[in-house]
Motif scaffolding. Structure first.
Motif, PDB file in Angstrom:
ATOM      1  N   MET A 163       0.841  -1.198   0.000  1.00 16.71           N
ATOM      2  CA  MET A 163       0.000   0.000   0.000  1.00 16.71           C
ATOM      3  C   MET A 163       0.875   1.246   0.000  1.00 16.71           C
ATOM      4  O   MET A 163       2.087   1.181   0.214  1.00 16.71           O
ATOM      5  N   SER A 164       0.238   2.387  -0.256  1.00 14.42           N
ATOM      6  CA  SER A 164       0.878   3.684  -0.088  1.00 14.42           C
ATOM      7  C   SER A 164       0.166   4.446   1.011  1.00 14.42           C
ATOM      8  O   SER A 164      -1.023   4.236   1.271  1.00 14.42           O
ATOM      9  N   GLU A 165       0.907   5.311   1.663  1.00 16.05           N
ATOM     10  CA  GLU A 165       0.367   6.111   2.752  1.00 16.05           C
ATOM     11  C   GLU A 165       0.744   7.565   2.519  1.00 16.05           C
ATOM     12  O   GLU A 165       1.889   7.868   2.168  1.00 16.05           O
ATOM     13  N   TYR A 166      -0.226   8.463   2.697  1.00 15.24           N
ATOM     14  CA  TYR A 166       0.030   9.891   2.525  1.00 15.24           C
ATOM     15  C   TYR A 166       0.288  10.556   3.871  1.00 15.24           C
ATOM     16  O   TYR A 166      -0.430  10.299   4.841  1.00 15.24           O
ATOM     17  N   GLN A 167       1.314  11.404   3.927  1.00 12.00           N
ATOM     18  CA  GLN A 167       1.441  12.339   5.042  1.00 12.00           C
ATOM     19  C   GLN A 167       0.725  13.614   4.619  1.00 12.00           C
ATOM     20  O   GLN A 167       0.931  14.106   3.501  1.00 12.00           O
ATOM     21  N   MET A 168      -0.137  14.118   5.492  1.00 14.42           N
ATOM     22  CA  MET A 168      -0.947  15.289   5.150  1.00 14.42           C
ATOM     23  C   MET A 168      -0.746  16.374   6.198  1.00 14.42           C
ATOM     24  O   MET A 168      -0.588  16.089   7.389  1.00 14.42           O
ATOM     25  N   MET A 169      -0.735  17.618   5.730  1.00 12.03           N
ATOM     26  CA  MET A 169      -0.580  18.772   6.618  1.00 12.03           C
ATOM     27  C   MET A 169      -1.802  19.669   6.472  1.00 12.03           C
ATOM     28  O   MET A 169      -2.295  19.889   5.362  1.00 12.03           O
TER      29      MET A 169
ATOM     30  N   PRO B 108       1.700  23.408  13.909  1.00  8.80           N
ATOM     31  CA  PRO B 108       1.263  22.850  12.622  1.00  8.80           C
ATOM     32  C   PRO B 108       0.695  21.458  12.876  1.00  8.80           C
ATOM     33  O   PRO B 108       1.140  20.742  13.782  1.00  8.80           O
ATOM     34  N   ILE B 109      -0.272  21.047  12.075  1.00  7.41           N
ATOM     35  CA  ILE B 109      -1.026  19.821  12.353  1.00  7.41           C
ATOM     36  C   ILE B 109      -0.870  18.846  11.190  1.00  7.41           C
ATOM     37  O   ILE B 109      -1.051  19.209  10.021  1.00  7.41           O
ATOM     38  N   PHE B 110      -0.551  17.594  11.527  1.00  9.94           N
ATOM     39  CA  PHE B 110      -0.285  16.568  10.529  1.00  9.94           C
ATOM     40  C   PHE B 110      -1.076  15.303  10.842  1.00  9.94           C
ATOM     41  O   PHE B 110      -1.503  15.083  11.975  1.00  9.94           O
ATOM     42  N   LEU B 111      -1.217  14.469   9.838  1.00 10.08           N
ATOM     43  CA  LEU B 111      -1.761  13.121  10.026  1.00 10.08           C
ATOM     44  C   LEU B 111      -1.319  12.251   8.870  1.00 10.08           C
ATOM     45  O   LEU B 111      -0.719  12.723   7.898  1.00 10.08           O
ATOM     46  N   GLU B 112      -1.607  10.956   8.991  1.00 12.02           N
ATOM     47  CA  GLU B 112      -1.281   9.991   7.947  1.00 12.02           C
ATOM     48  C   GLU B 112      -2.533   9.203   7.584  1.00 12.02           C
ATOM     49  O   GLU B 112      -3.372   8.940   8.439  1.00 12.02           O
ATOM     50  N   VAL B 113      -2.626   8.824   6.311  1.00 11.37           N
ATOM     51  CA  VAL B 113      -3.780   8.048   5.879  1.00 11.37           C
ATOM     52  C   VAL B 113      -3.371   7.139   4.736  1.00 11.37           C
ATOM     53  O   VAL B 113      -2.582   7.523   3.871  1.00 11.37           O
TER      54      VAL B 113
ATOM     55  N   HIS C  85       3.591  14.409   1.056  1.00 11.29           N
ATOM     56  CA  HIS C  85       4.618  13.380   1.002  1.00 11.29           C
ATOM     57  C   HIS C  85       3.927  12.022   1.066  1.00 11.29           C
ATOM     58  O   HIS C  85       2.805  11.915   1.567  1.00 11.29           O
ATOM     59  N   SER C  86       4.580  10.990   0.555  1.00 11.37           N
ATOM     60  CA  SER C  86       3.986   9.660   0.611  1.00 11.37           C
ATOM     61  C   SER C  86       5.051   8.605   0.918  1.00 11.37           C
ATOM     62  O   SER C  86       6.233   8.775   0.610  1.00 11.37           O
ATOM     63  N   GLN C  87       4.592   7.529   1.543  1.00 15.99           N
ATOM     64  CA  GLN C  87       5.433   6.391   1.869  1.00 15.99           C
ATOM     65  C   GLN C  87       4.838   5.147   1.214  1.00 15.99           C
ATOM     66  O   GLN C  87       3.621   4.984   1.168  1.00 15.99           O
ATOM     67  N   ASP C  88       5.712   4.278   0.710  1.00 14.91           N
ATOM     68  CA  ASP C  88       5.268   2.999   0.152  1.00 14.91           C
ATOM     69  C   ASP C  88       5.592   1.880   1.147  1.00 14.91           C
ATOM     70  O   ASP C  88       6.642   1.913   1.806  1.00 14.91           O
ATOM     71  N   TYR C  89       4.709   0.902   1.216  1.00 16.68           N
ATOM     72  CA  TYR C  89       4.905  -0.236   2.096  1.00 16.68           C
ATOM     73  C   TYR C  89       4.922  -1.523   1.286  1.00 16.68           C
ATOM     74  O   TYR C  89       4.095  -1.721   0.380  1.00 16.68           O
ATOM     75  N   TYR C  90       5.864  -2.386   1.624  1.00 11.65           N
ATOM     76  CA  TYR C  90       6.010  -3.666   0.941  1.00 11.65           C
ATOM     77  C   TYR C  90       5.900  -4.792   1.961  1.00 11.65           C
ATOM     78  O   TYR C  90       6.558  -4.760   3.012  1.00 11.65           O
ATOM     79  N   LYS C  91       5.063  -5.772   1.673  1.00 12.82           N
ATOM     80  CA  LYS C  91       4.877  -6.882   2.600  1.00 12.82           C
ATOM     81  C   LYS C  91       5.998  -7.895   2.411  1.00 12.82           C
ATOM     82  O   LYS C  91       6.211  -8.406   1.309  1.00 12.82           O
TER      83      LYS C  91
END
Length: 275
Positions: free
Chosen positions: A123-129, A241-246, A266-272
């Motif tokens: 999956m991919s995950e977004y960091q959001m501000m 400043p306020i952040f979250l991940e989804v 910004h985004s992060q990729d995850y590999y199983k």
């Protein structure tokens, strides 16, 4: 527990790697600063007393995420492979089955390494501000600290229902969160009834929102958006400043956060990992 010297060395290495690779590593410093217990979770490689390789493993309920780095001048020498092999042996002894390797989406060096690993894209995950947006508040939604056994039980059930944790894992995870005492835990109430929960971590001049969840029978009523708006207002008043991940695949949550003024940066990729 990591020493101050180890934390400083990790931060210094992170800054070098991010500068060269033009990416952002997800090293979860809030967790690194609060390591506890006898479980080995961090792995180091030094050259002449200089930290040049680091790998951290992070437990989130029924899975472990792994992220690490090697100094650009010391790559292609098998350092990260050695750290990963050592970590995998420990995870196997702990009987951990779900292992996710985390890499910044824009990191070519990470992609080159993962190409030779026994893993597949997960999956991919977004960091959001949060961007300055007018929000309306509703007196019908109340946020209060989680401070009772009944609140803890609600948080456990919400993690089972919303995030797919097994009951034992949800209990262990929530107990660990309460023991670490690094986050503010909130219960979301509507008309005196527990409707959901969320957590906020304030660290290094930033506020991060985690674990927002609403009981299924109360979803679709705008409760999550109203609770999120209240948290945003609280943190704005502190000047943070306020952040979250989804997760990118969580379209409902992504739409909710965007409607409240959050934008992906910004985004992060995850590999199983196939252990």
């Amino acid at each position: 527990m990591l020493t101050n010297e180890e934390l400083k060395a990790i931060k210094a290495l992170q800054e070098i790697c991010e500068s060269i690779d033009t990416c952002q590593l997800k090293l979860n410093f809030d967790m690194l600063e609060n390591r506890s217990g006898n479980t080995k979770e961090d792995y180091f490689h030094y050259e002449k007393d200089k930290l040049v390789g680091f790998l951290g493993s992070y437990g989130f309920g029924n899975k472990v995420e792994i992220c690490g780095m090697v100094h650009p001048s010391y790559r292609r020498k098998g350092i990260f492979s050695t750290l990963l092999t050592e970590c995998m042996k420990d995870l196997k002894r702990r009987n951990v089955h779900t292992i996710l390797l985390n890499a910044p989406s824009e990191s070519q060096s990470a992609k080159d390494f993962l190409r030779n690993q026994s893993c597949s894209f997960f999956m991919s995950e977004y960091q959001m501000m949060w961007q300055n947006t007018e929000l309306s508040l509703d007196d019908g939604v109340v946020l209060r600290p989680s401070d009772s056994p009944a609140d803890l039980e609600a948080e456990v059930q919400l993690d089972i229902l919303a995030f797919g944790l097994e009951e034992k894992e949800a209990r262990e995870y929530n107990n660990h969160l309460k023991e670490s005492n690094t986050e503010q835990h909130y219960i979301i109430e509507v008309n005196g009834t527990t409707a959901g929960k969320m957590r906020v971590a304030e660290s290094n001049g930033e506020a991060w929102i985690y674990g927002l969840a609403i009981f299924p029978e109360l979803q679709g009523k705008g409760i999550g958006r109203k609770a999120l708006s209240r948290i945003i207002k609280m943190e704005r008043q502190k000047g943070l400043p306020i952040f979250l991940e989804v997760e990118a695949k969580n379209a409902h949550a992504l739409k909710l956060y965007q409607s409240c003024g959050f934008r992906s940066y910004h985004s992060q990729d995850y590999y199983k990992y196939q252990n």
